[in-house]
Every structure is written in structure tokens, then in C-alpha cells.
Design an enzyme around this catalytic site. Structure first.
Site, PDB file in Angstrom:
ATOM      1  N   GLU A  97       0.938  -1.177   0.099  1.00 35.66           N
ATOM      2  CA  GLU A  97       0.032  -0.031  -0.027  1.00 35.66           C
ATOM      3  C   GLU A  97       0.797   1.224   0.042  1.00 35.66           C
ATOM      4  O   GLU A  97       0.745   2.031   0.990  1.00 35.66           O
ATOM      5  CB  GLU A  97      -0.883  -0.056   1.096  1.00 35.66           C
ATOM      6  CG  GLU A  97      -1.853  -1.202   0.829  1.00 35.66           C
ATOM      7  CD  GLU A  97      -2.800  -1.271   2.271  1.00 35.66           C
ATOM      8  OE1 GLU A  97      -2.887  -0.496   3.385  1.00 35.66           O
ATOM      9  OE2 GLU A  97      -3.535  -2.380   2.351  1.00 35.66           O
ATOM     10  N   ASN A 103       2.091  -5.018  -3.002  1.00 34.67           N
ATOM     11  CA  ASN A 103       0.541  -5.488  -2.986  1.00 34.67           C
ATOM     12  C   ASN A 103      -0.168  -4.218  -2.431  1.00 34.67           C
ATOM     13  O   ASN A 103       0.338  -3.321  -1.851  1.00 34.67           O
ATOM     14  CB  ASN A 103       0.569  -6.442  -1.621  1.00 34.67           C
ATOM     15  CG  ASN A 103      -0.968  -6.854  -1.431  1.00 34.67           C
ATOM     16  OD1 ASN A 103      -1.232  -7.633  -2.453  1.00 34.67           O
ATOM     17  ND2 ASN A 103      -1.329  -6.903  -0.164  1.00 34.67           N
ATOM     18  N   HIS A 148     -10.574  -5.907  -2.718  1.00 36.47           N
ATOM     19  CA  HIS A 148     -11.713  -5.512  -1.558  1.00 36.47           C
ATOM     20  C   HIS A 148     -12.825  -4.815  -2.337  1.00 36.47           C
ATOM     21  O   HIS A 148     -12.659  -3.719  -2.311  1.00 36.47           O
ATOM     22  CB  HIS A 148     -11.088  -4.669  -0.336  1.00 36.47           C
ATOM     23  CG  HIS A 148     -10.064  -5.582   0.490  1.00 36.47           C
ATOM     24  ND1 HIS A 148     -10.230  -6.679   1.241  1.00 36.47           N
ATOM     25  CD2 HIS A 148      -8.594  -5.295   0.481  1.00 36.47           C
ATOM     26  CE1 HIS A 148      -9.013  -7.157   1.698  1.00 36.47           C
ATOM     27  NE2 HIS A 148      -8.040  -6.386   1.445  1.00 36.47           N
ATOM     28  N   GLU A 190      -6.402 -10.424  -1.593  1.00 33.63           N
ATOM     29  CA  GLU A 190      -6.991 -10.392  -0.522  1.00 33.63           C
ATOM     30  C   GLU A 190      -8.561 -10.138  -0.945  1.00 33.63           C
ATOM     31  O   GLU A 190      -9.311  -9.342  -0.477  1.00 33.63           O
ATOM     32  CB  GLU A 190      -6.878  -9.099   0.237  1.00 33.63           C
ATOM     33  CG  GLU A 190      -5.318  -8.997   0.626  1.00 33.63           C
ATOM     34  CD  GLU A 190      -4.645  -7.893   1.249  1.00 33.63           C
ATOM     35  OE1 GLU A 190      -5.693  -7.213   1.854  1.00 33.63           O
ATOM     36  OE2 GLU A 190      -3.571  -7.618   1.586  1.00 33.63           O
ATOM     37  N   ASP A 226     -12.251 -10.059  -1.126  1.00 33.18           N
ATOM     38  CA  ASP A 226     -13.851 -10.176  -0.400  1.00 33.18           C
ATOM     39  C   ASP A 226     -14.855  -9.240  -1.074  1.00 33.18           C
ATOM     40  O   ASP A 226     -14.298  -8.285  -2.135  1.00 33.18           O
ATOM     41  CB  ASP A 226     -13.773 -10.061   1.172  1.00 33.18           C
ATOM     42  CG  ASP A 226     -12.771  -8.585   1.556  1.00 33.18           C
ATOM     43  OD1 ASP A 226     -12.787  -7.679   0.552  1.00 33.18           O
ATOM     44  OD2 ASP A 226     -12.441  -8.562   2.676  1.00 33.18           O
TER      45      ASP A 226
HETATM   46  O1  9MR Z   1      -7.945  -8.172   8.045  1.00 37.01           O
HETATM   47  C1  9MR Z   1      -6.915  -7.311   8.799  1.00 37.01           C
HETATM   48  C2  9MR Z   1      -7.407  -6.902  10.067  1.00 37.01           C
HETATM   49  O2  9MR Z   1      -7.809  -7.755  11.000  1.00 37.01           O
HETATM   50  C3  9MR Z   1      -6.836  -5.751  10.667  1.00 37.01           C
HETATM   51  O3  9MR Z   1      -7.260  -5.375  11.768  1.00 37.01           O
HETATM   52  C4  9MR Z   1      -6.379  -4.594   9.665  1.00 37.01           C
HETATM   53  C5  9MR Z   1      -5.208  -3.546  10.351  1.00 37.01           C
HETATM   54  O4  9MR Z   1      -4.941  -2.650   9.375  1.00 37.01           O
HETATM   55  O5  9MR Z   1      -5.825  -5.320   8.501  1.00 37.01           O
HETATM   56  C6  9MR Z   1      -6.494  -6.316   7.981  1.00 37.01           C
HETATM   57  O6  9MR Z   1      -5.793  -6.468   6.673  1.00 37.01           O
HETATM   58  C7  9MR Z   1      -5.416  -5.688   5.719  1.00 37.01           C
HETATM   59  C8  9MR Z   1      -4.195  -6.182   5.124  1.00 37.01           C
HETATM   60  O7  9MR Z   1      -3.419  -6.647   5.973  1.00 37.01           O
HETATM   61  C9  9MR Z   1      -3.854  -5.481   3.940  1.00 37.01           C
HETATM   62  N1  9MR Z   1      -4.606  -4.921   3.025  1.00 37.01           N
HETATM   63  C10 9MR Z   1      -5.917  -4.519   3.757  1.00 37.01           C
HETATM   64  C11 9MR Z   1      -6.479  -5.539   4.670  1.00 37.01           C
HETATM   65  C12 9MR Z   1      -7.970  -5.066   5.150  1.00 37.01           C
HETATM   66  O8  9MR Z   1      -7.827  -3.917   5.827  1.00 37.01           O
END
Ligand code: 9MR
Length: 488
Positions: free
Chosen positions: A173, A214, A250, A278, A280
Site C-alpha cells: 500500500e 501489494n 476488497h 485479498e 472479499d
Molecule cells: O484483516 C486485517 C484486520 O484484521 C486488521 O485489523 C487490519 C489492520 O489494518 O488489517 C486487515 O488486513 C488488511 C491487510 O493486511 C492489508 N490490506 C487491507 C486488509 C484489510 O484492511
């Protein structure tokens, strides 16, 4: 494709710390997960079996705390997926909460599970502005100090699992939506070079891991994915090792970007790999049956976009069941984004993924709530769309057709395509309010740029002129985005 490796490194790399293979207490749980039968009854074989036949990876983000507390979760995670990403367990705040104090309990538990279940691992993630401990995020470092902090972190984390991780999300990111660099301690202190530095450090720490970038909202072609496209070209030109780009995906229900496959293709054409990392698809709750069906079409569209491109190696869903997803915590009122509902039953989206992988489904993907029936209509229409067709102004050899298409689904369509067959040799001449074409007897009407959104419950009226040779029978069936519509 590994393009270049760092030839030498200033500091000799520490020898990898030995890891136990599987701790005794955890082994019992792992065994249970490995031996458990596939939970969903809806399909002929688990997703991973079909994926393996295709040489494809179907992965899930996995959380070790749920593995330990929830055997249904662990069963599905083991039986359905041949690839795994630690949802949080390898992030900086978890692995190095205080400077040079490393903590690998969660990461080891995740690795033990993945290895016991023969899953390919995507390490996630080494350098990210988020989930950073405050000592890093708010530190005021010189360039050399931050480089050595990064190097130590990467050495310890990637080095610990060297040889065991197929792909590392090295930097995560790094761009904003407009394609500009995101502000972070790394960017502020090191400038854009922090990405190349991190890639080189990871190559050094684990020479066998593939090195990936990513991000989210780079699923389609846009300013942000353009920024990655340009950066990756630059990295390749500079001989910096880079192996792949992860498109997070997402998504909002009904909004798969139409340029996704083209986007995947252009990255693959650079000679790197691509994956959906990732996935969803979130729904405004409560989710109706028609929304779950739309979600299934979205999952299918993403699977197809990836599977249609040679360099796209796999799709990972961001969680196992709707029971535990980041979505409701982040987007108020939204949820149900995954393949299994909160009772661990397969949803229509599961069937769609299963079919995309070449499996057969019995159509039994549960709707998640058991309240089919309530959702869509009630007025004699059924299915995701309704069409009314009429032939007006008929004369000896021609007529004007008028069609109204209604979206009965629970969410807007962003882009639509109506298809039908002329049954008695009619030939389209021209049309309006859509882009019209005819091939054989099949007529296709696609949205124009100004009516591409068809709101939930909304209608669009389109029309055409066509010729006929005496007989002008009406088309019997219509599909909208591949789904059969009811006809009135
Ligand atoms: O799914 C993850 C969630 O449990 C955490 O609280 C969050 C913290 O920022 O991160 C989520 O996963 C993220 C991933 O690591 C990077 N891309 C976005 C995902 C969803 O926020």
C-alpha cells in the site's frame, strides 16, 4: 521471474534461527484439521483439489487465534485452501512490537498450520505504513538509522522463515488513489527508494522467496495501478528484484472493475506474476438472496479474470468465514463478504469459485440466512432481472422494438449487457440508448457510458429498428449480464 539479486551485502546475514517444526500441543489440533472431512456438502470436492488440478492456488487469510479456538474454522481453512496468508501474524506490530524485541508466537503457529496442511505461504507484510508499532511510526530517524531498522526487521522476519515462504508482500500500500506516494515514515525518511531497498533486503534475507508488491484499488486500470505499472517498469530497468504484484480486491458487491483482466494482463506482460491476494465482496446487510447471487457472479468474474491470464497464479480470499471478517468492523452496516457464512455453510459465492476451478456444484450454496423468498420481488417476477419487449410500428418488412429492462437484484449493476435471440431471422438495423450488435441470431445491447449504472430496482428503456421477412416472432428469453430474466 527473478530479475536480479543483490550480489553482496554490507552486513553478513545472521544465520537463520532454528524453528521447531510443530509444537506438541498444537500438533493435535493440526492433526484434527488435516484429517477432518471437507465441511461443505454442496460440491464434489474441495476447492483446493480442483485448483491443484489446474496448477492454480486458492488461498485464504488465516488467523492463528481462530485456529486454536474454533475447529470448524480450522477444518475449512485446512480442507478448502492450498495456499495461506497470515492475516495479521507477520505484521510489524506483532513481530517486533519494541525495537529489536521479536515475537514469533503467532507467526510460528500460522506457519505450522500451513505446513501441516501443505499450503503455499504468502508472507504478509514487511514494510507497511499501517500496523506499525509507534516506535517506528513516530520515530525521527536519520536515513542510515531507518535503513538499518528496516534491514534488521526484514532479516529477522524473512530470515526466520527463509526457504518456507513462497512469496513475500515486501511493501504494501505505498501509493494513494491518485497514484502519488503515500506519506509514511519510510517515504518521508528514505524517499521512493525505500521500496527498492526493501526488495533487495528481502532477497538477501530469503533468496528463495518471490518478492511482491501489494495494494488495494489497483484491481482495474486507474491512476493508482498505473503508478505500480510505471514503478515496476523502473524497478526492472534498474535491476531491482521484483517478482509479482498482488491485487487485493476488497470489492463492493456488483462492482468488479470491468478492466480487471486487461489490468492483470498488462502486469503479466511485464514478465512478473500477478495474484488476487485479498479478495472479499462486501454487501449492505442484511444480505438478500439476490445480493448473494450477485456476489457469486462477482467472485466468478474475479476468478475468470485471473484464470484467463497465464501469469495470474492464484486467488486468495481475505478470511475463511463471514464469522470473522474485517469488513463489519471497518464499514458500518456491511458484511457477508466471504465464501462461507457465519455458520460455516458454503454460500453461492463458494459454488461460483468451485465452478470456476472446474468443479461441479449442486447449486446448494446456502444463502447464509435461510430466508430465501423474502428478498427480491413478490409480484410474479423472479430472478435477477425482468424484461418487457414489444414490437411497435410494424410494417411489411420492418418494425421498431422497445425493451424495458429492470434490475431486480439488491444492488446496482455497474455495466450491463442484455442478450436475446431473434427467432425468425430478424435483422437489426440500428438502435438507441445502448450499443447494439447482432451476430447470427443473437442480439447484444450493452450500456452506453451515460446509462452504465442500473440501480437496484431501477429500469432502463432501450430500442431498435430491425427488418423481418414476413414473420416477426418475439424473442423468448433474455439474459442480463449472463443471468436469465423473467419476461412480461
Ligand atoms: O484483516 C486485517 C484486520 O484484521 C486488521 O485489523 C487490519 C489492520 O489494518 O488489517 C486487515 O488486513 C488488511 C491487510 O493486511 C492489508 N490490506 C487491507 C486488509 C484489510 O484492511
Amino acid at each position: 521471474m527473478r530479475l536480479a539479486k543483490r550480489a553482496s551485502h554490507e552486513t553478513p546475514r545472521r544465520t537463520r534461527r532454528g524453528r521447531r517444526v510443530v509444537g506438541a500441543a498444537f500438533a493435535a489440533l493440526l492433526g484434527a484439521a488435516v484429517l477432518a472431512p471437507a465441511a461443505p456438502a454442496a460440491a464434489d470436492a474441495p476447492l483446493r483439489d480442483h485448483a491443484a488440478q489446474q496448477g492454480f492456488e486458492i488461498g485464504a487469510a488465516i488467523a492463528p487465534n481462530h485456529l486454536q479456538n474454533d475447529s470448524q474454522y480450522a477444518d475449512l481453512a485446512a480442507t478448502e485452501f492450498n495456499a495461506a496468508t497470515p492475516e495479521n501474524a507477520m505484521k510489524w506490530s506483532v513481530t517486533e512490537p519494541s525495537r529489536n524485541q521479536f515475537s514469533f508466537g503467532q507467526a510460528d503457529a500460522f506457519m505450522d498450520f500451513a505446513q501441516a496442511n501443505n499450503q503455499k505461504v504468502r508472507g504478509h507484510t514487511l514494510v507497511w505504513h499501517s500496523q506499525l508499532p509507534s516506535w517506528v511510526e513516530n520515530g525521527n530517524f536519520s536515513r542510515s538509522e531507518l535503513l538499518s531498522i528496516m534491514e534488521n526487521h526484514i532479516d529477522q522476519v524473512a530470515g526466520r522463515y527463509a526457504g518456507e515462504i513462497a512469496y513475500w508482500d515486501v511493501a504494501n500500500e505505498i501509493f494513494l488513489g491518485d497514484g502519488s506516494w503515500r506519506d509514511s515514515v519510510f517515504y518521508r525518511t528514505l524517499g521512493p527508494d525505500f521500496v527498492a531497498e526493501a526488495l533487495r533486503m528481502t532477497a538477501e534475507a530469503d533468496p528463495n522467496a518471490e518478492l511482491w508488491l501489494n495494494d488495494y484499488s489497483i484491481d482495474g486500470i486507474n491512476a493508482k495501478s498505473d503508478a505500480y505499472y510505471n514503478l515496476i517498469q523502473d524497478l526492472i530497468a534498474q535491476g531491482v528484484p521484483i517478482d509479482g504484484i498482488g491485487l487485493q480486491a476488497h470489492l463492493i458487491n456488483g462492482q468488479v472493475p470491468s478492466s480487471m483482466q486487461q489490468n492483470i494482463q498488462r502486469f503479466a506482460d511485464l514478465g512478473i506474476k500477478v495474484a488476487i491476494t485479498e479478495l472479499d465482496v462486501r454487501i449492505q446487510m442484511p444480505a438478500s438472496q439476490s445480493e448473494l447471487e450477485q456476489q457469486a457472479r462477482d467472485y466468478r468474474a474475479v476468478m475468470d479474470a485471473c484464470m484467463n491470464v497465464n501469469g495470474c497464479i492464484g486467488v486468495t480470499v481475505w478470511g475463511v468465514s463471514d464469522q470473522y471478517s474485517w469488513v463489519p468492523d471497518t464499514f458500518e452496516g456491511q458484511g457477508a463478504p466471504l465464501l462461507f457464512n457465519e455458520n460455516y455453510q458454503p454460500k453461492p459465492a463458494y459454488d461460483a469459485v468451485h465452478e470456476a476451478l472446474g468443479g461441479t456444484s449442486d447449486g446448494g450454496g446456502d444463502d447464509g440466512g435461510g430466508d430465501d423468498g423474502g428478498g427480491d420481488d413478490g409480484g410474479g417476477t423472479s430472478g435477477p432481472c425482468a424484461v418487457s419487449y414489444s414490437a411497435a410500428n410494424e410494417w411489411n418488412t420492418g418494425f421498431t422494438g422497445q425493451i424495458t429492462v429492470t434490475n431486480n437484484g439488491g444492488s446496482a449493476l455497474n455495466g450491463w449487457e442484455l442478450q436475446f435471440d431473434f427467432p425468425s431471422g430478424q435483422q437489426l438495423s440500428n438502435g438507441w440508448n445502448a450499443q447494439w450488435s447482432q451476430s447470427g441470431s443473437t442480439v447484444t445491447a450493452t450500456n452506453t457510458s451515460w446509462n452504465s449504472t442500473l440501480a437496484a430496482g431501477g429500469s432502463v428503456s432501450i430500442g431498435f429498428n430491425a427488418s423481418h421477412s414476413g414473420s416477426n416472432a418475439e424473442p423468448e428469453s433474455f439474459t442480463l449480464n449472463g443471468q436469465s430474466c423473467s419476461v412480461s
